[in-house]
Write a protein that holds these residues in place. Structure first.
Motif, PDB file in Angstrom:
ATOM      1  N   HIS A   1       0.829  -1.195   0.000  1.00 32.29           N
ATOM      2  CA  HIS A   1       0.000   0.000   0.000  1.00 32.29           C
ATOM      3  C   HIS A   1       0.866   1.249   0.000  1.00 32.29           C
ATOM      4  O   HIS A   1       1.953   1.276   0.593  1.00 32.29           O
ATOM      5  N   ILE A   2       0.382   2.267  -0.673  1.00 36.86           N
ATOM      6  CA  ILE A   2       1.086   3.539  -0.715  1.00 36.86           C
ATOM      7  C   ILE A   2       0.834   4.285   0.585  1.00 36.86           C
ATOM      8  O   ILE A   2      -0.305   4.478   0.993  1.00 36.86           O
ATOM      9  N   ASN A   3       1.915   4.657   1.261  1.00 39.34           N
ATOM     10  CA  ASN A   3       1.865   5.330   2.559  1.00 39.34           C
ATOM     11  C   ASN A   3       1.192   4.468   3.626  1.00 39.34           C
ATOM     12  O   ASN A   3       0.562   4.991   4.546  1.00 39.34           O
ATOM     13  N   GLY A   4       1.368   3.141   3.494  1.00 36.80           N
ATOM     14  CA  GLY A   4       0.853   2.228   4.503  1.00 36.80           C
ATOM     15  C   GLY A   4       1.834   2.060   5.659  1.00 36.80           C
ATOM     16  O   GLY A   4       2.894   2.684   5.703  1.00 36.80           O
TER      17      GLY A   4
ATOM     18  N   PRO B   1       6.225  -2.798   6.719  1.00 38.90           N
ATOM     19  CA  PRO B   1       7.599  -2.505   6.286  1.00 38.90           C
ATOM     20  C   PRO B   1       7.796  -2.599   4.782  1.00 38.90           C
ATOM     21  O   PRO B   1       8.746  -2.019   4.253  1.00 38.90           O
ATOM     22  N   TRP B   2       6.940  -3.329   4.076  1.00 38.43           N
ATOM     23  CA  TRP B   2       7.075  -3.468   2.625  1.00 38.43           C
ATOM     24  C   TRP B   2       6.247  -2.411   1.864  1.00 38.43           C
ATOM     25  O   TRP B   2       6.292  -2.354   0.652  1.00 38.43           O
ATOM     26  N   ASP B   3       5.483  -1.592   2.560  1.00 31.94           N
ATOM     27  CA  ASP B   3       4.719  -0.528   1.906  1.00 31.94           C
ATOM     28  C   ASP B   3       5.665   0.581   1.451  1.00 31.94           C
ATOM     29  O   ASP B   3       6.738   0.784   2.026  1.00 31.94           O
ATOM     30  N   ILE B   4       5.250   1.328   0.424  1.00 28.93           N
ATOM     31  CA  ILE B   4       6.078   2.439  -0.043  1.00 28.93           C
ATOM     32  C   ILE B   4       5.563   3.742   0.545  1.00 28.93           C
ATOM     33  O   ILE B   4       4.358   3.927   0.757  1.00 28.93           O
ATOM     34  N   ARG B   5       6.508   4.633   0.853  1.00 29.78           N
ATOM     35  CA  ARG B   5       6.175   5.979   1.319  1.00 29.78           C
ATOM     36  C   ARG B   5       6.489   6.938   0.172  1.00 29.78           C
ATOM     37  O   ARG B   5       7.642   7.069  -0.245  1.00 29.78           O
TER      38      ARG B   5
ATOM     39  N   GLY C   1      15.215   9.864  -4.307  1.00 28.95           N
ATOM     40  CA  GLY C   1      14.510  10.151  -3.066  1.00 28.95           C
ATOM     41  C   GLY C   1      13.036  10.433  -3.234  1.00 28.95           C
ATOM     42  O   GLY C   1      12.412  11.026  -2.354  1.00 28.95           O
ATOM     43  N   LEU C   2      12.438  10.004  -4.369  1.00 28.45           N
ATOM     44  CA  LEU C   2      11.019  10.254  -4.601  1.00 28.45           C
ATOM     45  C   LEU C   2      10.125   9.296  -3.828  1.00 28.45           C
ATOM     46  O   LEU C   2       8.936   9.555  -3.662  1.00 28.45           O
ATOM     47  N   TRP C   3      10.670   8.175  -3.387  1.00 26.66           N
ATOM     48  CA  TRP C   3       9.908   7.243  -2.558  1.00 26.66           C
ATOM     49  C   TRP C   3      10.867   6.458  -1.676  1.00 26.66           C
ATOM     50  O   TRP C   3      12.059   6.402  -1.930  1.00 26.66           O
ATOM     51  N   ASP C   4      10.318   5.866  -0.627  1.00 23.69           N
ATOM     52  CA  ASP C   4      11.101   5.072   0.306  1.00 23.69           C
ATOM     53  C   ASP C   4      10.319   3.836   0.712  1.00 23.69           C
ATOM     54  O   ASP C   4       9.116   3.720   0.450  1.00 23.69           O
ATOM     55  N   CYS C   5      11.010   2.941   1.357  1.00 28.59           N
ATOM     56  CA  CYS C   5      10.412   1.706   1.853  1.00 28.59           C
ATOM     57  C   CYS C   5      11.300   1.210   2.984  1.00 28.59           C
ATOM     58  O   CYS C   5      12.522   1.163   2.846  1.00 28.59           O
ATOM     59  N   THR C   6      10.690   0.836   4.094  1.00 28.58           N
ATOM     60  CA  THR C   6      11.469   0.356   5.235  1.00 28.58           C
ATOM     61  C   THR C   6      12.231  -0.907   4.906  1.00 28.58           C
ATOM     62  O   THR C   6      13.377  -1.079   5.314  1.00 28.58           O
TER      63      THR C   6
END
Length: 395
Positions: A31-34, A37-41, A66-71
């Motif tokens: 999920h986007i912004n979920g 840990p596997w969700d993307i921010r 740096g347009l998106w991140d993921c734990t």
């Protein structure tokens, strides 16, 4: 996150195309912004447009920027590949890249040196910080109960030595010898003499200095220039660990002919290579651009075609699942050592290398990629070849 990245929790744009990306990710439980840990921010909605336009190339470049991140990138990619989401996005602008991989020889003699300069010559200090003490840059063998990377890499090296039946005084050719991990181990533990070739000047210089007291020779040479005469006669054994991925489909047959002409008639050849599940799968454009220029993973059938009439396959061993913990160990070492390299390499490189290691870990965990060890003979071992017992292979 880079300082110029947009704030966390940027709203998802309300467009049909971008909603489609969100729905696609949802099929993999991402999920986007979920909160998982596997969700993307998402820091910038443009990242989704990059994915639609350029597939994994756009996804990777957007992460580097740096347009998106993921734990947990490894978990993200495992889910993406388990759900086969990569098969749903077909960017038109990458069609030419795929066509080139099929129709041109991107691994010619001239281009073969590019990966040495771009990847393996990054610096011996950098790789020493990431790898095990023997500097083995290929899949380790964890299935014998190894407790850490050093043990697992020695287990792999010992397994190779046993499969080849090495004995003191044998002459061994290592095609793609890297920093000399196999050659050093085989000479120290099994008393063999080795000749290794690499296209990396840094690797050759390091190996010559480290193993100066052993009966080892390291050559800066393209594999196509090898023949029995230049080796002082046919060798007893050949090994190639983690190099065949650079050979390319248009050169597979030539590679096997080189091995055939360099090997004694009663010799053995062990080929250790990453492999893909589909013959017609395209070269990953992000990996090709940023990590391994001109790389081309072989499929099982492509290797079989290249062997036809030259070698008998005595054994085929798949332990691709072991690449997952290998890559995760490299990643842990890389992150721990990063403060030493940050000023020289920069944050974009940091994100690029993290994306490389963790995306590959996810791919192997999802079984989208394989690791094969082939044991080959010219005419078949009389009475049959037997795989050595794998008990106590840590040596």
């Amino acid at each position: 996150m880079p300082a110029d990245a947009r704030p966390l929790e940027a709203p998802l744009p309300d467009t049909a195309r971008r909603r489609w990306v969100a729905e696609l990710l949802d099929r993999a439980g991402i999920h986007i912004n979920g909160d998982s840990p596997w969700d993307i921010r998402l820091h910038d909605p443009a990242a989704l447009d990059r994915v639609l336009a350029e597939g994994n190339l756009g996804l990777g470049e957007a992460y580097m920027a740096g347009l998106w991140d993921c734990t947990a990138l490894d978990m993200f990619f495992e889910r993406v590949l388990r759900a086969h989401l990569d098969r749903e996005v077909h960017p038109a602008r990458l069609a030419w890249h795929a066509l080139q991989a099929r129709l041109t020889n991107r691994q010619s003699r001239r281009r073969a040196w590019q990966v040495g300069k771009a990847h393996y010559d990054l610096g011996n200090g950098f790789y020493a910080a990431m790898l095990d003490p023997r500097m083995a840059y290929s899949c380790a063998f964890w299935q014998d109960g190894a407790h850490d990377l050093a043990q697992a890499q020695e287990a792999k090296l010992e397994l190779v030595c046993r499969k080849l039946g090495l004995r003191p005084g044998m002459r061994v050719l290592d095609i793609g010898c890297g920093w000399g991990s196999f050659m050093g181990y085989a000479a120290e533990r099994h008393g063999v003499h080795c000749i290794g070739v690499t296209v990396s000047r840094e690797q050759a210089n390091y190996a010559r200095e480290r193993y100066a007291g052993l009966p080892l020779e390291f050559r800066l040479q393209d594999y196509r220039d090898l023949d029995a005469a230049a080796l002082g006669g046919p060798v007893d054994r050949i090994v190639s660990i983690g190099m065949f991925e650079h050979v390319g489909r248009r050169n597979h047959r030539a590679f096997m002919r080189v091995a055939h002409r360099c090997l004694r008639d009663d010799g053995l050849f062990l080929l250790h290579t990453i492999g893909k599940n589909q013959r017609d799968a395209t070269v990953d454009p992000w990996i090709d651009k940023y990590i391994f220029p001109n790389g081309d993973l072989p499929a099982l059938g492509q290797i079989g075609d290249a062997l036809d009439g030259l070698f008998v396959c005595e054994d085929l061993h798949n332990f691709g699942a072991d690449y997952d913990p290998t890559l995760m160990a490299w990643h842990a070492n890389f992150e721990a050592a990063w403060p030493r390299f940050a000023d020289g390499l920069g944050e974009t490189f940091h994100r690029m290398w993290r994306y490389y290691l963790l995306s590959c870990a996810g791919a192997f965990r999802a079984r989208d990629l394989q690791l094969w060890q082939w044991v080959l003979s010219k005419d078949g071992v009389p009475g049959g070849w037997r795989r050595p017992e794998q008990v106590g292979v840590r040596g």
